[in-house]
Design a protein around this motif. Structure first.
Motif, PDB file in Angstrom:
ATOM      1  N   LEU A   1       3.270   5.207  -6.285  1.00 22.86           N
ATOM      2  CA  LEU A   1       3.016   5.118  -7.727  1.00 22.86           C
ATOM      3  C   LEU A   1       1.945   6.116  -8.157  1.00 22.86           C
ATOM      4  CD1 LEU A   1       3.196   1.243  -8.089  1.00 22.86           C
ATOM      5  CD2 LEU A   1       4.693   2.880  -9.240  1.00 22.86           C
ATOM      6  N   GLU A   2       0.922   6.295  -7.329  1.00 28.74           N
ATOM      7  CA  GLU A   2      -0.111   7.280  -7.646  1.00 28.74           C
ATOM      8  C   GLU A   2       0.468   8.687  -7.678  1.00 28.74           C
ATOM      9  OE1 GLU A   2      -3.105   6.453  -4.730  1.00 28.74           O
ATOM     10  OE2 GLU A   2      -4.150   5.024  -6.038  1.00 28.74           O
TER      11      GLU A   2
ATOM     12  N   SER B   1      -3.458  -0.925  -8.322  1.00 29.77           N
ATOM     13  CA  SER B   1      -4.116  -2.005  -7.585  1.00 29.77           C
ATOM     14  C   SER B   1      -3.077  -2.861  -6.856  1.00 29.77           C
ATOM     15  CB  SER B   1      -4.920  -2.881  -8.562  1.00 29.77           C
ATOM     16  OG  SER B   1      -5.455  -4.015  -7.908  1.00 29.77           O
ATOM     17  N   PRO B   2      -2.989  -2.748  -5.522  1.00 27.01           N
ATOM     18  CA  PRO B   2      -2.026  -3.559  -4.766  1.00 27.01           C
ATOM     19  C   PRO B   2      -2.372  -5.038  -4.825  1.00 27.01           C
ATOM     20  CG  PRO B   2      -2.834  -1.704  -3.449  1.00 27.01           C
ATOM     21  CD  PRO B   2      -3.721  -1.812  -4.644  1.00 27.01           C
ATOM     22  N   ASP B   3      -1.324  -5.872  -4.856  1.00 27.25           N
ATOM     23  CA  ASP B   3      -1.460  -7.324  -4.841  1.00 27.25           C
ATOM     24  C   ASP B   3      -0.434  -7.844  -3.843  1.00 27.25           C
ATOM     25  OD1 ASP B   3      -2.139  -9.938  -5.475  1.00 27.25           O
ATOM     26  OD2 ASP B   3      -1.996  -9.643  -7.644  1.00 27.25           O
ATOM     27  N   PHE B   4      -0.324  -9.136  -3.679  1.00 26.49           N
ATOM     28  CA  PHE B   4       0.665  -9.686  -2.754  1.00 26.49           C
ATOM     29  C   PHE B   4       2.068  -9.454  -3.304  1.00 26.49           C
ATOM     30  CE2 PHE B   4       3.217 -13.359  -1.218  1.00 26.49           C
ATOM     31  CZ  PHE B   4       3.199 -13.046   0.140  1.00 26.49           C
TER      32      PHE B   4
ATOM     33  N   HIS C   1       0.827  -1.211   0.000  1.00 23.15           N
ATOM     34  CA  HIS C   1       0.000   0.000   0.000  1.00 23.15           C
ATOM     35  C   HIS C   1       0.864   1.264   0.000  1.00 23.15           C
ATOM     36  CE1 HIS C   1      -3.952  -1.890   0.217  1.00 23.15           C
ATOM     37  NE2 HIS C   1      -3.382  -2.807   0.980  1.00 23.15           N
ATOM     38  N   ILE C   2       2.015   1.205   0.644  1.00 28.04           N
ATOM     39  CA  ILE C   2       2.937   2.341   0.601  1.00 28.04           C
ATOM     40  C   ILE C   2       3.436   2.544  -0.830  1.00 28.04           C
ATOM     41  CG2 ILE C   2       5.275   3.057   1.285  1.00 28.04           C
ATOM     42  CD1 ILE C   2       4.645   2.011   4.061  1.00 28.04           C
TER      43      ILE C   2
ATOM     44  N   LEU D   1      10.467   5.723   6.508  1.00 27.57           N
ATOM     45  CA  LEU D   1      10.285   7.174   6.583  1.00 27.57           C
ATOM     46  C   LEU D   1       8.841   7.552   6.295  1.00 27.57           C
ATOM     47  CD1 LEU D   1      13.541   8.250   4.712  1.00 27.57           C
ATOM     48  CD2 LEU D   1      13.090   8.548   7.157  1.00 27.57           C
ATOM     49  N   ASP D   2       8.214   6.862   5.338  1.00 27.96           N
ATOM     50  CA  ASP D   2       6.793   7.102   5.057  1.00 27.96           C
ATOM     51  C   ASP D   2       5.920   6.666   6.225  1.00 27.96           C
ATOM     52  OD1 ASP D   2       7.321   8.163   2.613  1.00 27.96           O
ATOM     53  OD2 ASP D   2       6.438   6.547   1.424  1.00 27.96           O
TER      54      ASP D   2
END
Length: 374
Positions: free
Chosen positions: A20-21, A29-32, A14-15, A182-183
């Protein structure tokens, strides 16, 4: 517009998706251990140059049913490989995953390589040679159950190898994980930053690159797409120049790294020099027991040993207790973070956490502990 897949460390999906956005990716779309996204060629180049938290950007060519070696060979030969490499180009094939019949990654990679070079030989009488270290074209094959995804690797080597770090300590934090931490800590360039156990300097250096808006890919000599048949050198030069122009000249707030080991600090200084931060980041040789807060507010992040690779867990309790004491007595007004993979050692800190963020350091399940110090 093309489909892309960014590979990331487990737990950072998700980070990486948010990053990327910010870089302009669409349909994210996050995946494993990865993120799907859509964009044009300029975005592909820009993500490779700018992304701080991802390993590779793959360009999927085909997905197909694949339950055994014969099916794999046939399906790979259905791709027109002269669209992607000439016989005088070198290639390498990386494989991940597997199924019941394709359960050895080296064998699977060999099947893919054979299918490609056999097609070349049938068409032209010539074939590409294999170069596992520095190929012109790197191909990624991923097997999951009875499906196979075949992709081109646009990055070449993993993007966590920025190119600025020839000198490393014994248990270095990957640059991608440091950037993600850091994020997670919600640190930005307006806050002073300190790593009191900085080792070869990964956290302070990644903080410096972020604060000065320096693209981490500027230190790399090569990306995989440089050797592709459709490489657009003019477009790449524009994106590179755009990145150089975006750099800030000075830090808004200071960044420090300290460590008790002078030899390791010398490594940190060499690394800082390699990425042009030697005059921006201050490294000092300091015993943890002598550490003082350099300002009345800021963010402290450290990655102390937790007995998995460095030191012995039973002997590290005193270190964690000292961290807690130093935080409590000398860092009022700061937010402090400890990355650890040892719950028993974490208890030795003796302070109440305000947040516990699960994170993987490689395959090791860890926690990023946050302490708000009043």
């Amino acid at each position: 517009m093309n489909q892309y897949f960014a590979t990331v460390a487990r737990g950072l999906e998700h980070i990486a998706a948010a990053e990327l956005e910010r870089l302009g990716a669409q349909e994210v779309s996050p995946d494993f251990t990865g993120v799907h996204f859509v964009g044009d060629k300029a975005l592909l180049y820009r993500v490779n140059l700018w992304a701080r938290t991802i390993f590779r950007v793959l360009v999927p060519l085909r997905e197909f049913a694949c339950s055994n070696a014969d099916m794999l060979y046939r399906e790979v030969q259905k791709i027109s490989w002269d669209d992607y490499l000439h016989p005088d180009n070198t290639l390498a094939v990386d494989c991940t995953g597997g199924n019941q019949k394709l359960n050895h990654t080296h064998f699977t990679a060999l099947q893919v390589k054979n299918a490609i070079v056999d097609q070349q030989r049938d068409k032209s009488g010539q074939r590409s040679s294999v170069d596992t270290d520095n190929p012109d074209v790197r191909i990624n094959v991923h097997i999951h159950q009875d499906r196979c995804i075949l992709s081109l690797d646009s990055s070449g080597g993993s993007l966590h190898r920025r190119g600025y770090r020839p000198a490393m300590g014994l248990a270095p934090l990957k640059e991608t994980l440091a950037a993600a931490i850091l994020d997670m800590a919600e640190w930005d360039e307006s806050f002073p930053f300190l790593d009191p156990l900085c080792g070869s300097g990964t956290l302070p250096l990644e903080a410096g690159l972020k604060a000065l808006n320096i693209a981490p890919g500027l230190f790399r000599e090569k990306f995989g797409f440089f050797s592709w048949l459709d490489f657009d050198e003019k477009l790449w030069d524009e994106i590179w120049a755009e990145a150089e122009k975006a750099e800030a000249l000075y830090l808004k707030s200071p960044i420090w790294g300290s460590d008790r080991d002078g030899d390791i600090l010398n490594q940190a200084r060499i690394n800082a020099q390699r990425c042009g931060l030697e005059d921006q980041i201050t490294f000092t040789q300091t015993e943890l027991s002598q550490l003082e807060a350099p300002t009345d507010r800021g963010v402290l992040i450290c990655n102390p040993p937790y007995g998995e690779r460095l030191g012995d867990a039973r002997e590290l309790g005193e270190l964690y207790k000292m961290l807690g004491d130093v935080f409590k007595q000398r860092f009022k007004g700061w937010n402090a973070f400890i990355l650890t993979g040892n719950k028993e050692l974490a208890k030795k800190v003796g302070l109440k956490t305000s947040r516990r963020i699960p994170v993987y350091n490689g395959s090791l399940q860890c926690t990023l502990l946050k302490y708000e110090l009043y």
